[in-house]
Design a protein around this motif. Structure first.
Motif, PDB file in Angstrom:
ATOM      1  N   ASP A  31      -3.773   5.460  -6.609  1.00 21.98           N
ATOM      2  CA  ASP A  31      -2.098   4.530  -6.887  1.00 21.98           C
ATOM      3  C   ASP A  31      -2.826   3.127  -7.116  1.00 21.98           C
ATOM      4  O   ASP A  31      -3.079   2.333  -6.218  1.00 21.98           O
ATOM      5  CB  ASP A  31      -1.593   5.001  -5.583  1.00 21.98           C
ATOM      6  N   PRO A  32      -2.399   2.446  -8.266  1.00 23.24           N
ATOM      7  CA  PRO A  32      -2.365   1.204  -8.486  1.00 23.24           C
ATOM      8  C   PRO A  32      -1.431   0.430  -7.922  1.00 23.24           C
ATOM      9  O   PRO A  32      -1.535  -1.194  -7.915  1.00 23.24           O
ATOM     10  CB  PRO A  32      -2.487   1.099  -9.995  1.00 23.24           C
ATOM     11  N   LEU A  33      -0.527   0.690  -7.447  1.00 21.19           N
ATOM     12  CA  LEU A  33       0.776   0.196  -6.778  1.00 21.19           C
ATOM     13  C   LEU A  33       0.593  -0.068  -5.454  1.00 21.19           C
ATOM     14  O   LEU A  33       1.258  -1.037  -4.810  1.00 21.19           O
ATOM     15  CB  LEU A  33       2.009   0.551  -7.338  1.00 21.19           C
ATOM     16  N   VAL A  34       0.207   0.930  -4.465  1.00 22.44           N
ATOM     17  CA  VAL A  34       0.285   0.905  -3.146  1.00 22.44           C
ATOM     18  C   VAL A  34      -1.026   1.401  -2.744  1.00 22.44           C
ATOM     19  O   VAL A  34      -1.753   2.222  -3.163  1.00 22.44           O
ATOM     20  CB  VAL A  34       1.379   1.947  -2.595  1.00 22.44           C
ATOM     21  N   CYS A  35      -1.724   0.442  -1.888  1.00 22.22           N
ATOM     22  CA  CYS A  35      -2.915   0.715  -1.340  1.00 22.22           C
ATOM     23  C   CYS A  35      -2.962   2.036  -0.391  1.00 22.22           C
ATOM     24  O   CYS A  35      -1.838   2.751   0.217  1.00 22.22           O
ATOM     25  CB  CYS A  35      -3.378  -0.524  -0.405  1.00 22.22           C
ATOM     26  N   ASP A  36      -4.207   2.522  -0.115  1.00 25.75           N
ATOM     27  CA  ASP A  36      -4.294   3.913   0.592  1.00 25.75           C
ATOM     28  C   ASP A  36      -4.211   3.625   2.145  1.00 25.75           C
ATOM     29  O   ASP A  36      -3.484   4.517   2.920  1.00 25.75           O
ATOM     30  CB  ASP A  36      -6.011   4.037   0.728  1.00 25.75           C
ATOM     31  N   VAL A  37      -4.097   2.334   2.688  1.00 28.68           N
ATOM     32  CA  VAL A  37      -3.763   2.024   4.115  1.00 28.68           C
ATOM     33  C   VAL A  37      -2.170   2.284   4.026  1.00 28.68           C
ATOM     34  O   VAL A  37      -1.548   2.847   5.185  1.00 28.68           O
ATOM     35  CB  VAL A  37      -4.224   0.669   4.478  1.00 28.68           C
ATOM     36  N   CYS A  38      -1.453   1.550   3.316  1.00 27.90           N
ATOM     37  CA  CYS A  38      -0.073   1.745   3.361  1.00 27.90           C
ATOM     38  C   CYS A  38       0.410   3.158   3.235  1.00 27.90           C
ATOM     39  O   CYS A  38       1.241   3.864   3.783  1.00 27.90           O
ATOM     40  CB  CYS A  38       0.643   1.017   2.381  1.00 27.90           C
ATOM     41  N   ARG A  39      -0.166   3.856   2.334  1.00 29.36           N
ATOM     42  CA  ARG A  39       0.142   5.257   1.981  1.00 29.36           C
ATOM     43  C   ARG A  39      -0.162   6.291   3.034  1.00 29.36           C
ATOM     44  O   ARG A  39       0.523   7.039   3.362  1.00 29.36           O
ATOM     45  CB  ARG A  39      -0.439   5.739   0.775  1.00 29.36           C
ATOM     46  N   ALA A  40      -1.237   5.812   3.792  1.00 29.48           N
ATOM     47  CA  ALA A  40      -1.629   6.622   4.974  1.00 29.48           C
ATOM     48  C   ALA A  40      -0.591   6.486   6.122  1.00 29.48           C
ATOM     49  O   ALA A  40      -0.913   7.408   7.015  1.00 29.48           O
ATOM     50  CB  ALA A  40      -3.146   6.223   5.475  1.00 29.48           C
ATOM     51  N   ARG A  41       0.154   5.490   6.129  1.00 26.94           N
ATOM     52  CA  ARG A  41       1.097   4.989   7.294  1.00 26.94           C
ATOM     53  C   ARG A  41       2.455   5.977   6.788  1.00 26.94           C
ATOM     54  O   ARG A  41       3.262   5.809   7.715  1.00 26.94           O
ATOM     55  CB  ARG A  41       1.260   3.532   7.168  1.00 26.94           C
ATOM     56  N   TRP A  42       2.522   6.453   5.683  1.00 23.76           N
ATOM     57  CA  TRP A  42       3.902   7.113   5.703  1.00 23.76           C
ATOM     58  C   TRP A  42       4.090   8.420   6.455  1.00 23.76           C
ATOM     59  O   TRP A  42       2.951   8.932   6.753  1.00 23.76           O
ATOM     60  CB  TRP A  42       3.793   7.553   3.991  1.00 23.76           C
ATOM     61  N   ARG A  43       5.160   8.586   7.080  1.00 23.07           N
ATOM     62  CA  ARG A  43       5.279   9.445   8.179  1.00 23.07           C
ATOM     63  C   ARG A  43       6.209  10.285   7.458  1.00 23.07           C
ATOM     64  O   ARG A  43       7.357   9.955   7.194  1.00 23.07           O
ATOM     65  CB  ARG A  43       5.998   8.698   9.191  1.00 23.07           C
ATOM     66  N   ALA A  44       5.974  11.741   7.670  1.00 17.29           N
ATOM     67  CA  ALA A  44       6.823  12.681   7.295  1.00 17.29           C
ATOM     68  C   ALA A  44       7.950  12.646   8.236  1.00 17.29           C
ATOM     69  O   ALA A  44       7.747  12.218   9.567  1.00 17.29           O
ATOM     70  CB  ALA A  44       6.287  14.335   7.158  1.00 17.29           C
TER      71      ALA A  44
END
Ligand SMILES: [Zn+2]
Ligand SMILES: [Zn+2]
Length: 236
Positions: A31-44
């Motif tokens: 994802d060129p817009l959102v880093c892996d750390v931020c994506r990993a913090r997304w909570r279902a």
């Protein structure tokens, strides 16, 4: 010089210099817009959830959001809980010219619609005036990205917004519903529909749009949003 401004905008469009959520100079692997750390913090949305509206049900016996919904509306699901980082991304998505974020938001939404019957994706429409101001409808961007991932048709023409409803954030749920009455007009169709929106707050917008689609013959209306606000303390 003047010509630099559109050029800069085009470059930004193609290649952000930093994660759009945390501003760290670390683009994600996929994802060129959102880093892996931020994506990993997304909570279902934490289980257990209401089978109809998708809200977390920990402290309540009966769901407080959906008891009055029409029986042919649902399920409604949201991919992630709204937190400060997600709120910042949604702000950039809607107001700061980053419609491409739809491609960052669509993958976790795709999983939610995977088991649903073949249905039309129907974005929540913007009023024409707001569409002119923004230049794009963020919900339609989301529906297009989701349609590409999930292999579902996107049919924005099934639903139009016929009345400007103004900002909803300061209204009580009842006022929101009254404010939204007759805000939408649907085309006649029996095809099941999946409404697509960026964020679920009280569900009032989705309920109003779903009611109109059902009135015009839709067999069932489901809905999916990228984010969901924390459950308000008071809904009554
Ligand atoms: Zn980040
Ligand atoms: Zn519910």
């Amino acid at each position: 010089m003047r010509w630099r401004e559109p050029l800069a905008a085009a470059e930004r469009w193609l290649l952000p210099a930093e994660c759009l959520a945390c501003q760290q100079p670390a683009p994600g692997a996929d994802d060129p817009l959102v880093c892996d750390v931020c994506r990993a913090r997304w909570r279902a949305i934490a289980a257990p959830i209401c089978p109809t509206c998708g809200e977390h049900l920990a402290l309540t016996i009966a769901c407080r959001i959906c008891p009055d919904w029409p029986p042919d509306f649902g399920p409604v699901r949201s991919a992630v809980r709204l937190d400060d980082s997600v709120r910042r991304l949604l702000h950039r998505f809607k107001y700061q010219g980053w419609p491409r974020l739809a491609h960052s938001f669509a993958p976790p939404m795709t999983r939610l619609v995977a088991s649903w019957d073949d249905a039309d994706l129907v974005p929540i429409p913007l009023a024409p005036k707001r569409l002119r101001q923004r230049g794009y409808n963020q919900s339609e961007q989301l529906a297009n990205a989701l349609g590409a991932f999930a292999g579902l048709p996107v049919r924005p023409a099934r639903l139009a917004r016929v009345r400007e409803t103004g900002t909803q954030t300061r209204l009580t749920p009842e006022r929101r519903l009254a404010n939204l009455a007759q805000a939408f007009r649907a085309a006649a169709s029996s095809r099941p529909a999946i409404l697509v929106d960026d964020v679920f707050t009280t569900g009032a917008t989705l309920l109003s749009a779903a009611s109109e689609l059902l009135d015009r013959g839709a067999e069932r209306v489901m809905a999916v949003t990228f984010a969901r606000a924390e459950l308000p303390l008071r809904l009554d």
